[in-house]
Design a protein around this motif. Structure first.
Motif, PDB file in Angstrom:
ATOM      1  N   ASN A 285      55.087  13.562  80.641  1.00  0.00           N
ATOM      2  CA  ASN A 285      55.212  12.321  81.512  1.00  0.00           C
ATOM      3  C   ASN A 285      54.907  12.746  83.170  1.00  0.00           C
ATOM      4  N   VAL A 286      54.822  13.972  83.226  1.00  0.00           N
ATOM      5  CA  VAL A 286      54.795  14.349  84.603  1.00  0.00           C
ATOM      6  C   VAL A 286      53.477  15.321  85.089  1.00  0.00           C
ATOM      7  N   ALA A 287      52.917  15.584  83.930  1.00  0.00           N
ATOM      8  CA  ALA A 287      52.007  16.824  84.074  1.00  0.00           C
ATOM      9  C   ALA A 287      50.952  16.710  82.966  1.00  0.00           C
ATOM     10  N   THR A 288      49.846  17.452  82.871  1.00  0.00           N
ATOM     11  CA  THR A 288      49.152  17.617  81.719  1.00  0.00           C
ATOM     12  C   THR A 288      49.496  19.043  81.077  1.00  0.00           C
ATOM     13  N   VAL A 289      49.730  18.758  79.584  1.00  0.00           N
ATOM     14  CA  VAL A 289      50.483  20.003  79.020  1.00  0.00           C
ATOM     15  C   VAL A 289      49.307  20.278  77.743  1.00  0.00           C
ATOM     16  N   LYS A 290      49.214  21.467  77.387  1.00  0.00           N
ATOM     17  CA  LYS A 290      48.739  22.148  76.342  1.00  0.00           C
ATOM     18  C   LYS A 290      49.268  23.104  75.730  1.00  0.00           C
ATOM     19  N   LYS A 291      49.660  22.813  74.417  1.00  0.00           N
ATOM     20  CA  LYS A 291      50.541  23.857  73.591  1.00  0.00           C
ATOM     21  C   LYS A 291      49.988  24.455  72.477  1.00  0.00           C
ATOM     22  N   THR A 292      49.936  25.638  72.550  1.00  0.00           N
ATOM     23  CA  THR A 292      49.523  26.601  71.532  1.00  0.00           C
ATOM     24  C   THR A 292      50.429  27.330  70.569  1.00  0.00           C
ATOM     25  N   PRO A 293      50.179  28.063  69.735  1.00  0.00           N
ATOM     26  CA  PRO A 293      51.382  28.455  68.877  1.00  0.00           C
ATOM     27  C   PRO A 293      52.077  29.531  69.698  1.00  0.00           C
ATOM     28  N   PHE A 294      51.770  30.064  70.843  1.00  0.00           N
ATOM     29  CA  PHE A 294      52.498  31.036  71.499  1.00  0.00           C
ATOM     30  C   PHE A 294      52.998  30.582  72.837  1.00  0.00           C
ATOM     31  N   LEU A 295      52.393  29.651  73.409  1.00  0.00           N
ATOM     32  CA  LEU A 295      52.971  29.324  74.882  1.00  0.00           C
ATOM     33  C   LEU A 295      52.328  27.957  75.058  1.00  0.00           C
ATOM     34  N   LEU A 296      53.130  27.351  76.198  1.00  0.00           N
ATOM     35  CA  LEU A 296      52.914  26.046  76.701  1.00  0.00           C
ATOM     36  C   LEU A 296      52.279  25.988  78.023  1.00  0.00           C
ATOM     37  N   LYS A 297      50.917  25.638  78.346  1.00  0.00           N
ATOM     38  CA  LYS A 297      50.400  25.352  79.483  1.00  0.00           C
ATOM     39  C   LYS A 297      50.734  24.130  80.116  1.00  0.00           C
ATOM     40  N   VAL A 298      51.290  24.060  81.722  1.00  0.00           N
ATOM     41  CA  VAL A 298      51.423  22.629  82.179  1.00  0.00           C
ATOM     42  C   VAL A 298      50.635  22.905  83.508  1.00  0.00           C
ATOM     43  N   PHE A 299      49.639  21.708  83.744  1.00  0.00           N
ATOM     44  CA  PHE A 299      48.968  21.515  84.819  1.00  0.00           C
ATOM     45  C   PHE A 299      49.483  20.479  85.856  1.00  0.00           C
ATOM     46  N   PHE A 300      49.783  20.713  86.922  1.00  0.00           N
ATOM     47  CA  PHE A 300      50.289  19.882  87.886  1.00  0.00           C
ATOM     48  C   PHE A 300      49.246  19.469  88.971  1.00  0.00           C
ATOM     49  N   ASP A 301      49.535  18.305  89.763  1.00  0.00           N
ATOM     50  CA  ASP A 301      48.445  17.707  90.590  1.00  0.00           C
ATOM     51  C   ASP A 301      48.345  18.736  91.626  1.00  0.00           C
ATOM     52  N   ASN A 302      49.420  19.414  92.248  1.00  0.00           N
ATOM     53  CA  ASN A 302      49.253  19.940  93.404  1.00  0.00           C
ATOM     54  C   ASN A 302      48.639  21.485  93.355  1.00  0.00           C
ATOM     55  N   GLN A 303      47.773  21.722  92.011  1.00  0.00           N
ATOM     56  CA  GLN A 303      47.117  22.866  92.105  1.00  0.00           C
ATOM     57  C   GLN A 303      48.223  24.170  91.268  1.00  0.00           C
ATOM     58  N   LEU A 304      49.366  23.839  90.950  1.00  0.00           N
ATOM     59  CA  LEU A 304      50.243  25.054  90.366  1.00  0.00           C
ATOM     60  C   LEU A 304      50.197  24.627  88.860  1.00  0.00           C
ATOM     61  N   GLU A 305      50.261  25.812  88.005  1.00  0.00           N
ATOM     62  CA  GLU A 305      50.612  25.497  86.715  1.00  0.00           C
ATOM     63  C   GLU A 305      51.635  26.433  86.346  1.00  0.00           C
ATOM     64  N   PHE A 306      52.183  25.847  85.140  1.00  0.00           N
ATOM     65  CA  PHE A 306      53.358  26.690  84.446  1.00  0.00           C
ATOM     66  C   PHE A 306      52.560  27.267  83.000  1.00  0.00           C
TER      67      PHE A 306
END
Length: 335
Positions: A285-306
């Protein structure tokens, strides 16, 4: 054994040495630049069991020097340890390879060293190197150190009870502050240092200790320079190989935050585990997310990612500012 025929023709190895290699077990810490070359050579040499651990996943800039990966691994956001294992098993199905996606710490180092004959260093930071050094000298396991930046590299093979340790040669804090991110790194330098590490390992495992270098080997392949710093006596003030206090293994609060060398990334490790599906739902609800079998990528609007891993690690990408990374983590993950 026909696979190793050319290696066995070398008289110092022979059939007996090859048999010794197939019964050996090694731990490779780091599956990046050094680690991929190390693992590739060890697998092809016929080491019987290889345990590798790496905390990262494959990115496009890795392909310049990390020889086991390709563009498909980048597209799939593959953890390096998993991708490396897949490639290595195609090179030699007779070697048992254990791939661990995770962080080396004083909490898990004992388990990682179980039934290991030699530890090979493929890391990029001195905090982990001193941890490996201390653990190896505590448990009487040889430690193969290697490090590369720019066109320069250095390596040494330490044997507890016979040689000084890494702390005798280098003060805590390590190098001069240069990283691959600030001055770059050349793949041939990586390959040379990794090859020296593997060569010393093969000498030791095949009972050819008299041929070990017994020095810190330093090279700069751009300037065509290389030299050896012969091992001196153990430093009387060394807390590891003389005083046996092993400071990197001392119980203390976990090191929760680490700036990753050359990655513009801060690793935060506060939780023991994280359910990727649960965090995908929470953060969608707060970021663009992409889940793989190994990890979750999270993309925020402020250019930071998890990059969130199941073992509880979160890579905050896009900054080396620990305060900023901590704030981003607390805002979306919480304590």
């Amino acid at each position: 054994m026909n696979r190793y025929h050319r290696q066995m023709l070398f008289p110092q190895i022979g059939e007996a040495g090859q048999q010794a290699l197939t019964k050996s077990s090694v731990l490779v810490v780091g599956a990046g630049a050094l680690g991929t070359v190390i693992c590739d050579q060890l697998v092809r040499a016929g080491i019987g069991y290889i345990r590798m651990i790496d905390r990262d996943y494959v990115e496009l800039h890795n392909l310049q020097r990390q020889t086991l990966f390709d563009e498909d691994d980048v597209a799939a956001t593959m953890p390096k340890a998993v991708a490396a294992k897949q490639k290595l098993e195609k090179a030699n199905s007779g070697v048992h390879i254990e791939a661990i996606t995770g962080n080396v710490s004083k909490e898990n180092i004992d388990q990682l060293l179980q039934d290991i004959d030699i530890v090979l260093d493929g890391t990029d930071n001195f905090a982990t190197r001193f941890l490996l050094n201390d653990a190896c000298f505590k448990y009487n396991i040889p430690y193969s150190y290697g490090g590369v930046v720019s066109s320069r590299g250095m390596t040494a093979f330490f044997i507890p009870g016979e040689t000084p340790c890494l702390r005798c040669l280098m003060k805590e804090g390590g190098a001069n502050g240069q990283t691959c991110d600030t001055v770059g790194v050349l793949a041939p330098a990586v390959n040379m240092i990794a090859s020296f590490q593997v060569m010393e390992t093969l000498k030791f495992l095949t009972c050819n200790k008299e041929s070990l270098r017994n020095s810190l080997h330093v090279l700069d392949i751009w300037k065509n320079q290389q030299y050896d710093v012969k091992f001196s006596e153990q430093s009387a003030s060394c807390p590891t190989c003389v005083q046996r206090r092993y400071p990197a293994l001392q119980a203390s609060a976990a090191d929760e935050e680490t700036v990753l060398c050359g990655r513009n990334t801060v690793q935060i490790h506060r939780k023991q585990k994280m359910d990727l599906s649960e965090w995908e739902q929470r953060l969608s609800n707060v970021a663009t997310v992409k889940k793989t079998p190994f990890l979750l990528k999270v993309f925020f609007d402020n250019q930071l990612e998890f990059a969130i891993f199941p073992d509880g690690r979160v890579l905050v990408q896009g900054t080396e500012d620990i305060v900023l990374a901590r704030a981003q983590y607390d805002r979306y993950i919480g304590s």
